[in-house]
Write a protein that holds these residues in place. Structure first.
Motif, PDB file in Angstrom:
ATOM      1  N   PHE A  75       0.830  -1.203   0.000  1.00  0.00           N
ATOM      2  CA  PHE A  75       0.000   0.000   0.000  1.00  0.00           C
ATOM      3  C   PHE A  75       0.868   1.259   0.000  1.00  0.00           C
ATOM      4  O   PHE A  75       0.655   2.187  -0.794  1.00  0.00           O
ATOM      5  CB  PHE A  75      -0.920  -0.015   1.232  1.00  0.00           C
ATOM      6  CG  PHE A  75      -1.682   1.258   1.454  1.00  0.00           C
ATOM      7  CD1 PHE A  75      -2.851   1.507   0.753  1.00  0.00           C
ATOM      8  CD2 PHE A  75      -1.230   2.205   2.360  1.00  0.00           C
ATOM      9  CE1 PHE A  75      -3.552   2.687   0.951  1.00  0.00           C
ATOM     10  CE2 PHE A  75      -1.931   3.381   2.566  1.00  0.00           C
ATOM     11  CZ  PHE A  75      -3.094   3.615   1.860  1.00  0.00           C
ATOM     12  N   PHE A  76       1.867   1.308   0.871  1.00  0.00           N
ATOM     13  CA  PHE A  76       2.677   2.510   0.984  1.00  0.00           C
ATOM     14  C   PHE A  76       3.594   2.714  -0.210  1.00  0.00           C
ATOM     15  O   PHE A  76       4.050   3.844  -0.451  1.00  0.00           O
ATOM     16  CB  PHE A  76       3.471   2.499   2.296  1.00  0.00           C
ATOM     17  CG  PHE A  76       2.662   2.933   3.482  1.00  0.00           C
ATOM     18  CD1 PHE A  76       2.351   4.265   3.682  1.00  0.00           C
ATOM     19  CD2 PHE A  76       2.170   1.997   4.380  1.00  0.00           C
ATOM     20  CE1 PHE A  76       1.584   4.674   4.760  1.00  0.00           C
ATOM     21  CE2 PHE A  76       1.400   2.395   5.461  1.00  0.00           C
ATOM     22  CZ  PHE A  76       1.103   3.732   5.656  1.00  0.00           C
ATOM     23  N   ARG A  77       3.865   1.681  -0.962  1.00  0.00           N
ATOM     24  CA  ARG A  77       4.645   1.857  -2.185  1.00  0.00           C
ATOM     25  C   ARG A  77       3.869   2.648  -3.230  1.00  0.00           C
ATOM     26  O   ARG A  77       4.452   3.208  -4.156  1.00  0.00           O
ATOM     27  CB  ARG A  77       5.041   0.488  -2.755  1.00  0.00           C
ATOM     28  CG  ARG A  77       6.118  -0.218  -1.936  1.00  0.00           C
ATOM     29  CD  ARG A  77       6.365  -1.624  -2.426  1.00  0.00           C
ATOM     30  NE  ARG A  77       7.228  -2.370  -1.497  1.00  0.00           N
ATOM     31  CZ  ARG A  77       7.430  -3.679  -1.561  1.00  0.00           C
ATOM     32  NH1 ARG A  77       6.834  -4.394  -2.529  1.00  0.00           N
ATOM     33  NH2 ARG A  77       8.209  -4.273  -0.677  1.00  0.00           N
ATOM     34  N   MET A 161       0.073  12.002   1.011  1.00  0.00           N
ATOM     35  CA  MET A 161      -1.054  11.790   0.107  1.00  0.00           C
ATOM     36  C   MET A 161      -1.234  10.285  -0.038  1.00  0.00           C
ATOM     37  O   MET A 161      -0.448   9.610  -0.712  1.00  0.00           O
ATOM     38  CB  MET A 161      -0.787  12.444  -1.247  1.00  0.00           C
ATOM     39  CG  MET A 161      -0.573  13.951  -1.161  1.00  0.00           C
ATOM     40  SD  MET A 161      -1.967  14.823  -0.399  1.00  0.00           S
ATOM     41  CE  MET A 161      -3.268  14.447  -1.584  1.00  0.00           C
ATOM     42  N   LEU A 162      -2.254   9.745   0.618  1.00  0.00           N
ATOM     43  CA  LEU A 162      -2.463   8.300   0.651  1.00  0.00           C
ATOM     44  C   LEU A 162      -3.203   7.826  -0.594  1.00  0.00           C
ATOM     45  O   LEU A 162      -4.052   8.544  -1.132  1.00  0.00           O
ATOM     46  CB  LEU A 162      -3.265   7.927   1.898  1.00  0.00           C
ATOM     47  CG  LEU A 162      -2.631   8.330   3.240  1.00  0.00           C
ATOM     48  CD1 LEU A 162      -3.581   7.991   4.378  1.00  0.00           C
ATOM     49  CD2 LEU A 162      -1.286   7.632   3.439  1.00  0.00           C
ATOM     50  N   GLN A 167      -9.249   3.842   3.314  1.00  0.00           N
ATOM     51  CA  GLN A 167     -10.223   3.600   4.382  1.00  0.00           C
ATOM     52  C   GLN A 167     -10.577   2.126   4.519  1.00  0.00           C
ATOM     53  O   GLN A 167     -11.065   1.689   5.559  1.00  0.00           O
ATOM     54  CB  GLN A 167     -11.507   4.397   4.125  1.00  0.00           C
ATOM     55  CG  GLN A 167     -11.297   5.909   4.030  1.00  0.00           C
ATOM     56  CD  GLN A 167     -11.085   6.374   2.600  1.00  0.00           C
ATOM     57  OE1 GLN A 167     -10.664   5.604   1.734  1.00  0.00           O
ATOM     58  NE2 GLN A 167     -11.369   7.636   2.344  1.00  0.00           N
ATOM     59  N   ALA A 168     -10.319   1.361   3.464  1.00  0.00           N
ATOM     60  CA  ALA A 168     -10.681  -0.059   3.478  1.00  0.00           C
ATOM     61  C   ALA A 168      -9.562  -0.944   4.020  1.00  0.00           C
ATOM     62  O   ALA A 168      -9.742  -2.151   4.163  1.00  0.00           O
ATOM     63  CB  ALA A 168     -11.061  -0.505   2.066  1.00  0.00           C
ATOM     64  N   ILE A 169      -8.411  -0.354   4.322  1.00  0.00           N
ATOM     65  CA  ILE A 169      -7.277  -1.129   4.821  1.00  0.00           C
ATOM     66  C   ILE A 169      -7.018  -0.740   6.272  1.00  0.00           C
ATOM     67  O   ILE A 169      -6.690   0.409   6.563  1.00  0.00           O
ATOM     68  CB  ILE A 169      -6.008  -0.859   3.986  1.00  0.00           C
ATOM     69  CG1 ILE A 169      -6.239  -1.233   2.522  1.00  0.00           C
ATOM     70  CG2 ILE A 169      -4.814  -1.628   4.548  1.00  0.00           C
ATOM     71  CD1 ILE A 169      -5.057  -0.978   1.617  1.00  0.00           C
ATOM     72  N   THR A 193      -7.818  13.907   6.272  1.00  0.00           N
ATOM     73  CA  THR A 193      -8.986  13.951   5.401  1.00  0.00           C
ATOM     74  C   THR A 193      -9.077  12.569   4.757  1.00  0.00           C
ATOM     75  O   THR A 193      -8.365  11.653   5.150  1.00  0.00           O
ATOM     76  CB  THR A 193      -8.844  15.056   4.339  1.00  0.00           C
ATOM     77  OG1 THR A 193      -7.670  14.792   3.549  1.00  0.00           O
ATOM     78  CG2 THR A 193      -8.709  16.423   4.993  1.00  0.00           C
ATOM     79  N   SER A 194      -9.921  12.411   3.767  1.00  0.00           N
ATOM     80  CA  SER A 194     -10.127  11.085   3.178  1.00  0.00           C
ATOM     81  C   SER A 194      -8.843  10.455   2.661  1.00  0.00           C
ATOM     82  O   SER A 194      -8.573   9.279   2.904  1.00  0.00           O
ATOM     83  CB  SER A 194     -11.152  11.165   2.032  1.00  0.00           C
ATOM     84  OG  SER A 194     -12.423  11.487   2.534  1.00  0.00           O
ATOM     85  N   ASN A 195      -8.033  11.243   1.942  1.00  0.00           N
ATOM     86  CA  ASN A 195      -6.830  10.687   1.325  1.00  0.00           C
ATOM     87  C   ASN A 195      -5.564  11.449   1.686  1.00  0.00           C
ATOM     88  O   ASN A 195      -4.546  11.330   1.006  1.00  0.00           O
ATOM     89  CB  ASN A 195      -6.993  10.666  -0.200  1.00  0.00           C
ATOM     90  CG  ASN A 195      -8.153   9.799  -0.644  1.00  0.00           C
ATOM     91  OD1 ASN A 195      -8.243   8.630  -0.284  1.00  0.00           O
ATOM     92  ND2 ASN A 195      -9.071  10.381  -1.408  1.00  0.00           N
TER      93      ASN A 195
END
Length: 219
Positions: A75-77, A161-162, A167-169, A193-195
């Motif tokens: 995910f973080f990659r 910046m995700l 939110q699903a992880i 915030t969301s992302n």
């Protein structure tokens, strides 16, 4: 009747750091068994042999934790950007009937300025505002009649910046906070915030924190 293995699972699972270190093979199982033996005996209400605790630890299902760690690394990659802002102030005020009107006045002043960082979070009894140093004097002028509880200066922020779908992880924020905590970095505020996820911290911790967070993208 609860089994010894269940008591062991509950005790170790209550400590994420211990559980993760165990999953990565960084813990001496015999030493861990001796360390938690008093807690296991208290939970079980009887004496428990350390060898039984060792057996219970070795049988713990750690596969889910390892799978989660792999998913978080992937995910973080995908993280697209990390940005830094310096020159920030942090104010906390006691909530009052006039505080909201003061915030509106401050927002009007900010709208006339360029490139100002501003964030506020209202709790049950107090409100925190993080703002660029360039607006500090104006804020204190507007809020002069309000009760200031805390003022912190020499601060900066790091914003991540995700990837969409964060939110699903589960475990995303834990993965970030764990990295900072293990390296002795204290956070003044967290904003999300969301992302987008922003941490506010002391200037002295900026270089180390930025390096650690950049490292999440390359694991």
């Amino acid at each position: 009747m609860i089994k010894i293995s269940e008591h062991v699972n509950q005790i170790i699972s209550s400590s994420p750091f211990m559980l993760e270190a165990l999953a990565e093979g960084l813990v001496n199982v015999s030493s861990l068994a001796r360390k938690i033996q008093p807690d296991v005996e208290k939970a079980a209400g009887k004496e428990v042999n350390s060898s039984a605790i060792v057996m219970a630890i070795n049988r713990m299902p750690l596969g889910d934790l390892l799978h989660l760690d792999k998913n978080l690394r992937l995910f973080f990659r995908k993280m697209t950007d990390i940005s830094v802002r310096s020159g920030l102030l942090d104010y906390t005020f006691l909530n009052s009937e006039t505080l909201l009107a003061k915030q509106v006045e401050l927002l009007n002043a900010i709208s006339e300025a360029a490139k100002v960082f501003y964030s506020f979070s209202q709790g049950v009894s107090e409100t925190t505002i993080v703002i660029s140093e360039s607006m500090g004097t104006k804020l204190e002028e507007i809020f002069h009649s309000e009760k200031m509880l805390v003022k912190e200066k020499d601060l900066c922020s790091i914003s991540l910046m995700l990837p969409e779908g964060n939110q699903a992880i589960y475990g995303v924020y834990y993965y970030i906070l764990k990295e900072l905590a293990l390296n002795g970095i204290n956070l003044v505020e967290m904003i999300s915030t969301s992302n987008e996820y922003t941490i506010v911290l002391s200037n002295r911790d900026l270089d180390k924190a930025f390096s650690l967070l950049m490292g999440l993208r390359h694991r």
